[in-house]
Scaffold this active site. Structure first.
Site, short mmCIF file in Angstrom:
data_model
loop_
_atom_site.label_atom_id
_atom_site.label_comp_id
_atom_site.label_asym_id
_atom_site.label_seq_id
_atom_site.Cartn_x
_atom_site.Cartn_y
_atom_site.Cartn_z
CE LYS A 1 51.96 -6.15 34.29
NZ LYS A 1 51.45 -7.50 34.11
CD GLU B 1 54.81 0.52 35.97
OE1 GLU B 1 55.12 0.03 34.87
OE2 GLU B 1 53.62 0.71 36.33
CG HIS C 1 44.97 -3.35 40.21
ND1 HIS C 1 45.25 -2.02 39.94
CD2 HIS C 1 45.43 -3.59 41.47
CE1 HIS C 1 45.88 -1.49 40.98
NE2 HIS C 1 46.00 -2.42 41.91
NE ARG D 1 44.76 -11.95 27.56
CZ ARG D 1 43.96 -11.04 28.09
NH1 ARG D 1 42.89 -10.64 27.41
NH2 ARG D 1 44.23 -10.50 29.26
#
Length: 665
Positions: free
Chosen positions: A123, A207, A242, A299
């Site tokens: 990430k 973030e 999540h 994917r």
């Protein structure tokens, strides 16, 4: 680097299991391609194994010893003569080393290049690359300095609330929402430890937390000639920790202009990393219409069916064609969207127990089909839901010309589906789909947290309707069986007459139920100091229709052994235990050497092992069912010769717990 073009694919090994393996097999067979399944010990009888043209055993039940073993999968591909490997999603699908291993073995990997997988799998690295490419990203920190002091200092620049995320993974693991600075260090250490455990890396990114956003992803497709298009968006905002629960396409609030903007950014991201194949660029969309890059999944996605339904495209077929070097043959202008699709992920789990996975045998597994319904599943009735893998039973997808028609079709399909043997999130899905905020298309990522707090997910009490249907179904089934075989009626049924009502005990808080037949179809049922008049309108081996105090009601039922009975009413399942039958079963088995479970439950304790000498009355085990514990006692003197279960196992009614060899005098 692009692969060799115009390669032939005549056989595909699917390096996955369950519904995704079945999904890939379906398309490959339609294309005339031979399919090869792989399976672990636990999956020897799985549906994907039966559907494939050929199957290869690759190891023990734990995924690390089978589906996650690169060497085992490559060996299976070579030994079976596979031209290509499709990784599905999960397992090795985003493992760059696996893509490289396929290439080294001369096997086509149906997915992007290893460099793209590696880049977007980190990430921090991915975010730095996207910032450089001009892709809008959430303000934050993705640098190399991972010391506590530096990360704390960075939060002061970002501002609270802040998200702490594992740099190497996804799926909510290693992720924490931190509202204030006082909670930051604890959250940081927890996230770091979880990231290390889950992904082998404790690298984190920070973030700015965007409050109440939508999670919107863009499906992109690219060939090996540099052509990239997008196939529209999916709204995946309804999530639990999540993890996506409900997905739909298109997003209820996105305009054509915003779709074009987000699509163009997603295409730019894919082109920047020389991507080819299927991919998903995920964004957070705030209430003002601003969107920010989250990550790119390299994917096929679990939720790809909703895109297939509104575009009319088969994404697996497109993957195969791109992998063998064909051009896309589609421009952006060729992509059109028709109707609306909503997908619900049906899991074997108990929402009332913090969504604890539920394992056991699927005594009944009937997914309702109909107009506008698509079912993707890797299970059939009789299969075991194992503790080794993800507990998703199926994806149920509703499609229609409008969002509300798609939603209503999906709700109906979920209400008409019947699953006995494991606990599921079926009723929660129905509740989500009928909540006002979801109906109006206003659900954000906080939807489940806001509408389904701990109190709403607690175990529900057995409603009167379910109790009545359980009693009547058991009575009617026993009576029908006795009459059909011309056998004398069992003693409880002999006593259960209009002249002499019998008290029948089901084990839900040991509630006694008094049933008084009034005629062949009508009954008076009393419990909790309340009387109900009920009439059986129709009855067969799996359904019953009753009239209760003037209300007509249809339900599914199943007798799962001597004492268990399961009832399903509009997507909600209830499991009862007829204590009369438990006592009768114990009496009938008295003196037997085989000790079997009188009901379905969890083996909470086990007091013996093979070789132990026991006497009649010795405690052998404790079976926990319906929140109550039942002692299993030896009925004879002897030696334990076999123990057929372990502590924590889900035990089916009539399953062998242990055997005792009778002592000889």
């Amino acid at each position: 680097m692009a692969r060799e073009l115009n390669q032939s694919i005549t056989s595909i090994l699917i390096a996955n299991r369950g519904e995704i393996a079945c999904r890939i097999i379906r398309t490959a067979k339609r294309m005339g391609i031979r399919t090869i399944a792989v399976y672990s010990d636990a999956d020897a009888q799985a549906l994907h194994v039966k559907q494939a043209d050929h199957a290869v055993h690759i190891g023990a039940s734990p995924a690390t010893e089978s589906y996650l073993s690169i060497d085992a999968v490559i060996h299976a591909a070579k030994s079976s003569g596979a031209d290509a490997v499709h990784p599905g999603y999960g397992f090795l699908s985003e493992t760059a080393d696996f893509a490289r291993a396929c290439e080294a073995a001369g096997i086509i990997f149906i997915g992007p290049g290893a460099d793209a997988i590696n880049l977007m799998g980190d990430k921090a690295q991915a975010k730095r690359r996207m910032i450089a490419a001009g892709v809008p990203c959430i303000p934050g920190y993705q640098g190399e300095d991972q010391t506590d002091d530096n990360l704390l200092q960075q939060t002061k620049l970002i501002g609270f609330p802040v998200m702490v995320k594992a740099a190497a993974g996804g799926g909510g693991r290693g992720m924490r929402l931190v509202p204030t600075g006082e909670q930051f260090m604890d959250a940081l250490h927890d996230a770091r430890a979880e990231a290390k455990s889950a992904f082998g890396s404790d690298q984190l990114i920070l973030e700015r937390a965007i409050q109440q956003p939508r999670h919107v992803e863009i499906q992109i497709f690219a060939d090996q000639f540099g052509h990239v298009i997008h196939l529209g968006e999916r709204d995946c905002s309804v999530q639990r920790r999540h993890q996506k629960v409900i997905e739909e396409a298109p997003c209820p609030i996105i305009t054509d202009k915003l779709r074009a903007e987000m699509g163009a950014v997603a295409v730019r991201a894919a082109k920047d990393i020389n991507y080819f194949g299927a991919g998903t660029v995920e964004f957070l969309l705030d209430s003002s219409g601003d969107f920010f890059f989250l990550e790119m999944n390299t994917r096929l996605q679990v939720e790809h069916p909703v895109t297939e339904l509104i575009t009319g495209l088969d994404l697996v077929e497109m993957q195969i064609r791109v992998a063998r070097g064909e051009p896309l043959g589609l421009s952006q202008e060729d992509i059109h969207f028709t109707g609306h699709a909503i997908e619900a992920r049906l899991y074997a789990e108990n929402p009332a127990e913090d969504f604890k996975p539920s394992t056991g045998r699927l005594n009944k597994f009937r997914l309702a089909n109909g107009d506008g319904i698509r079912l993707d599943s890797g299970f059939k009735a009789g299969d075991e839901v194992s503790s080794f893998y993800d507990p998703m039973l199926a994806k149920v997808i509703g499609y229609g010309p409008t969002r509300d028609i798609a939603r209503q079709r999906l709700v109906t399909a979920l209400k008409d589906s019947v699953i006995f043997g494991v606990e599921t999130n079926q009723s929660l899905l129905i509740n989500i789909l009928t909540q006002a905020n979801f109906v109006t298309g206003n659900a954000t990522t906080g939807f489940i947290q806001d509408h389904f707090g701990a109190g709403t997910l607690e175990d529900i009490n057995f409603p009167a309707d379910a109790i009545i249907i359980a009693c009547l179904s058991r009575f009617k089934a026993s009576l029908t069986k006795a009459l059909a075989t011309s056998l004398p009626l069992p003693s409880p049924l002999l006593n259960w007459s209009s002249a002499t009502p019998i008290q029948t005990a089901f084990q839900f808080d040991e509630l006694p139920v008094l049933v008084s037949p009034l005629d062949r179809k009508s009954f008076r049922i009393e419990f909790n100091s309340t009387s109900y008049d009920a009439k059986i309108l129709s009855f067969n081996s799996e359904q019953i229709e009753v009239e209760i105090s003037g209300r007509k009601l249809k339900a599914f039922w199943q007798s799962c052994g001597a004492a268990d009975i399961a009832v399903a009413i509009e997507g909600q399942s209830y499991n009862f235990i007829d204590m009369n039958s438990v006592f009768a079963t114990r009496e009938a088995q008295r003196g037997a050497g085989d000790i079997i479970a009188p009901m379905h439950g969890t083996l909470a304790k086990l007091f013996v092992k093979a070789g132990d000498v026991v006497t009649a009355g010795t405690r052998l085990a404790i079976l926990e069912a319906m929140k109550m514990q039942h002692e299993i006692l030896a009925d004879i003197d002897g030696t334990v010769t076999d123990v057929g279960a372990n502590i924590g196992d889900q035990i089916s009614a009539n399953q062998l717990i242990c055997s005792i060899s009778e002592a000889t005098s």
